[in-house]
Design an enzyme around this catalytic site. Structure first.
Site, short mmCIF file in Angstrom:
data_model
loop_
_atom_site.label_atom_id
_atom_site.label_comp_id
_atom_site.label_asym_id
_atom_site.label_seq_id
_atom_site.Cartn_x
_atom_site.Cartn_y
_atom_site.Cartn_z
N ASP A 290 0.79 -1.18 -0.01
CA ASP A 290 -0.01 -0.07 0.04
C ASP A 290 0.77 1.33 0.00
OD1 ASP A 290 -2.97 0.98 0.53
OD2 ASP A 290 -1.74 2.07 1.94
N TRP A 291 0.53 2.24 0.82
CA TRP A 291 1.51 3.54 0.85
C TRP A 291 2.94 3.27 1.20
CZ3 TRP A 291 1.84 8.47 -0.02
CH2 TRP A 291 0.71 9.12 -0.53
N TRP A 331 -12.44 3.61 -2.33
CA TRP A 331 -11.82 3.64 -1.01
C TRP A 331 -11.60 5.22 -0.57
CZ3 TRP A 331 -10.43 2.12 3.60
CH2 TRP A 331 -9.24 2.62 4.27
N ASP A 417 -8.25 -8.38 -3.65
CA ASP A 417 -8.10 -7.04 -3.28
C ASP A 417 -8.60 -6.00 -4.25
OD1 ASP A 417 -7.43 -4.23 -2.62
OD2 ASP A 417 -5.14 -4.71 -2.99
N HIS A 446 -6.47 -7.29 0.55
CA HIS A 446 -5.28 -6.09 0.51
C HIS A 446 -4.22 -6.29 1.48
CE1 HIS A 446 -4.12 -2.06 -0.41
NE2 HIS A 446 -4.26 -1.85 0.77
#
Length: 468
Positions: A290-291, A331, A417, A446
Site C-alpha cells: 500500500d502506501w 476507497w 483486493d 489487500h
C-alpha cells in the site's frame, strides 16, 4: 594477569580477550578486549576504557600493548601476538606496527572502522611493518557480545523516549492502548531525534543483528502500522536477519500531527530516507505494501548501494500518468464520507480469520478523531495528476526500477483486493527489471501480510540465494 608458560591456542587466547571484553561491558564501555601473548604467556591485557579513563586512545589494544611493553621492558614486541575481539582501527594498527608485533589475531570484523581488511588495509601501506594477520577467530562470540551491548543500549535509550515532550500540534496515543497486543511481543522502541521530525517521537522496531546478511525494511500502508508485519518478522529473525519496521508519523505508536495539512508526500518520504540514513541500513530488502510502496518504491534510487532486494505486496507507483483504479477511487470516497470508520472492523471484514484482539490492535492507535489526521490525509495524497506532489519522484522511480535496478525481486498480490489488486500489481511487475512472475494468493485480500508466514518463508529462501 598471567598464566603458566604453556602454548596457547588461538581460541584459548581469544577466550581470554573475551573475558576482558566482558569486563568492559560490565563498566559500560564498548565491549572490546585484548591480550598480548609472549612465548605462551599473557604479558598484557586490556579492555576499552576511554570513558572511564577520559582518554580517547584507551582502546583495548593500546591498553594491552602498554602493559606488555612494561612487563617485557621494551616497547618492541617482536615475538608477541596480540589477540583482540574486534578488528582494530587505524590508531591501533599504527601502534601495532610501531611495536613490531609478529602477529595479530582478531575476532569479529568491523565494517565501519576496521583498518586491517574491512574499511582499509593499513598494514599494506608502503614502509609499514606488517604483522601476520588472522581474522575471524571466535567471530560469532565476539560479534554477539558487541551486538548485545548495542542492542541493550538502544533499548535503554529508546525506553527513555516516552518522556520526550509532546509537541502542541500533535497527539500521542496512550501506552495503555498497546498493552498485550496479540502476536506482537516487542517493546516500544523509538528513534533518536531527527531534524526532519522537528521533535516528533517516531516508533521503530529494530530487531536482530545489525551486521546481518539481510536487513528487512518493512514499510506499512494506510491505515495499518508495524503490527501488520507481526507474522513475517519472526520468520526473518529466525533466519538470523535484521528487521526494521517503523511506524510512519500519524500511525501506530508514533506521534500524530493534528492537522491533515501536516501530512505531505515529500515530507513522509524524507522521514523514511532519514530513517535509512540514521540506522545506516545496509543489504536491505525493501518490504512494502500500500502506501509503504507508494513512498517506499521511491527510496532506493536515492542510495541504490544500500538495497539488494524488493518484496512488494499490493502496492503501486503513483506517477500521475495512469488513472487510479476504480477500487482506490471508491476507497478514497469512503474515507472522505466516513472519516471515523472503524479500522479494526475494516480489517476483520477483509480478513475474517482475524481474532477480535487482532482487529482491536489495528484500531488501537486511533482512539478518537483527534488521532486520525493521517487516516484522513493519506487517501487524498496519492498523486493523481502529473503535477501532483510526489508524481515526478514516482516517475523517476519508475525509470530506476525499469532500467537501473539490479537486485532480486518478489511480487505478491492478494487476489481478493479491489483496491491495489492483480491488474495494478501486474503493471508494477512489468515495470520492475527482471521481476519474476507475480505470485497470486487466491485467499488473500489487500492486507496479504495476514498470510505473512508463508510469504516470509518463501522470501527468506528467495533472497538468501547467493547468486544475484
Amino acid at each position: 594477569m598471567s598464566i603458566a608458560h604453556l602454548p596457547l591456542s588461538d581460541e584459548a587466547a581469544m577466550g581470554l580477550a573475551l573475558e576482558q571484553a566482558q569486563a568492559a561491558q560490565r563498566v559500560g564501555e564498548v565491549p572490546v578486549g585484548a591480550v598480548v601473548v609472549h612465548q605462551g604467556r599473557v604479558v598484557g591485557a586490556g579492555h576499552n576504557s576511554p570513558i572511564g579513563d577520559h582518554d580517547p586512545s584507551a582502546h583495548a589494544e593500546i591498553n594491552a600493548l602498554r602493559q606488555a611493553a612494561q612487563a617485557l621492558g621494551n616497547y618492541r614486541l617482536e615475538d608477541c601476538t596480540l589477540y583482540v575481539t574486534l578488528e582494530p582501527c587505524a590508531m591501533c594498527c599504527g601502534a601495532m606496527a610501531h611495536a613490531r608485533l609478529a602477529r595479530v589475531v582478531y575476532g569479529a570484523a568491523e565494517p565501519k572502522t576496521g583498518a586491517v581488511t574491512s574499511l582499509t588495509r593499513l598494514f599494506d601501506l608502503p614502509g609499514m611493518h606488517a604483522p601476520s594477520v588472522t581474522g575471524g577467530v571466535m567471530a560469532e562470540a565476539c560479534g554477539e557480545l558487541m551486538q548485545s551491548f548495542f542492542r541493550e543500549k538502544r533499548i535503554m535509550q529508546q525506553l527513555d523516549k516516552p518522556h520526550t515532550p509532546l509537541r502542541d500540534d500533535a497527539v500521542r496515543t496512550p501506552d495503555a492502548s498497546f498493552a498485550d497486543l496479540p502476536g506482537y511481543p516487542w517493546p516500544a522502541t523509538y528513534l533518536p531525534d531527527m531534524p526532519v521530525l522537528n521533535g516528533l517521537r517516531m516508533h521503530c522496531l529494530d530487531l536482530g543483528p545489525q551486521d546481518a546478511d539481510i536487513t528487512w525494511l518493512c514499510l506499512h500502508g494506510n491505515p495499518a502500522w508495524s503490527y501488520l508485519y507481526r507474522k513475517m518478522m519472526p520468520v526473518f529473525l529466525a533466519a538470523g536477519h535484521r528487521v526494521v519496521a517503523p511506524d510512519m508519523p500519524g500511525f501506530g505508536r508514533s506521534d500524530k500531527p493534528k492537522k491533515t495539512s501536516q501530512h505531505r508526500f515529500d515530507w513522509h518520504r524524507q522521514v523514511l530516507l532519514d530513517v535509512v540514513e540514521q540506522l545506516d541500513l545496509q543489504r536491505v530488502v525493501l518490504v512494502v505494501q500500500d502506501w509503504g510502496g507508494i513512498l517506499g518504491l521511491t527510496l532506493p534510487m536515492a542510495q541504490p548501494e544500500r538495497y539488494q532486494g524488493l518484496l512488494a505486496m499490493n502496492t503501486t507507483l503513483a506517477t500521475g500518468t495512469q488513472p487510479l483504479s476504480a477500487g482506490f477511487v471508491a476507497w478514497r470516497q469512503m474515507c472522505n464520507d466516513k472519516p471515523l470508520f472503524d479500522v479494526g472492523r475494516l480489517m476483520g471484514r477483509g480478513n475474517p480469520h482475524l481474532s477480535a484482539g487482532e482487529c482491536a490492535a489495528y484500531q488501537a492507535p486511533f482512539p478518537d478523531a483527534g488521532h486520525r489526521a493521517a487516516l484522513r490525509a493519506f487517501p487524498n495524497l496519492v498523486p493523481e495528476q502529473p503535477q501532483d506532489e510526489g508524481a515526478d519522484l514516482s516517475r523517476q522511480a519508475e525509470v530506476f526500477w525499469r532500467e537501473q535496478w539490479t537486485g532480486r525481486s518478489l511480487l505478491v498480490v492478494g487476489e481478493q483486493d479491489p483496491v491495489l489488486g492483480v491488474p495494478v500489481m501486474q503493471s508494477l511487475q512489468q515495470t520492475i527489471r527482471q521481476a519474476p512472475p507475480l505470485w497470486v494468493l487466491p485467499q488473500a485480500g489487500h492486507f496479504v501480510q495476514e498470510h505473512g508466514q508463508t510469504i516470509a518463508e518463501r522470501a527468506v529462501a528467495h533472497f538468501s540465494l547467493q547468486e544475484r
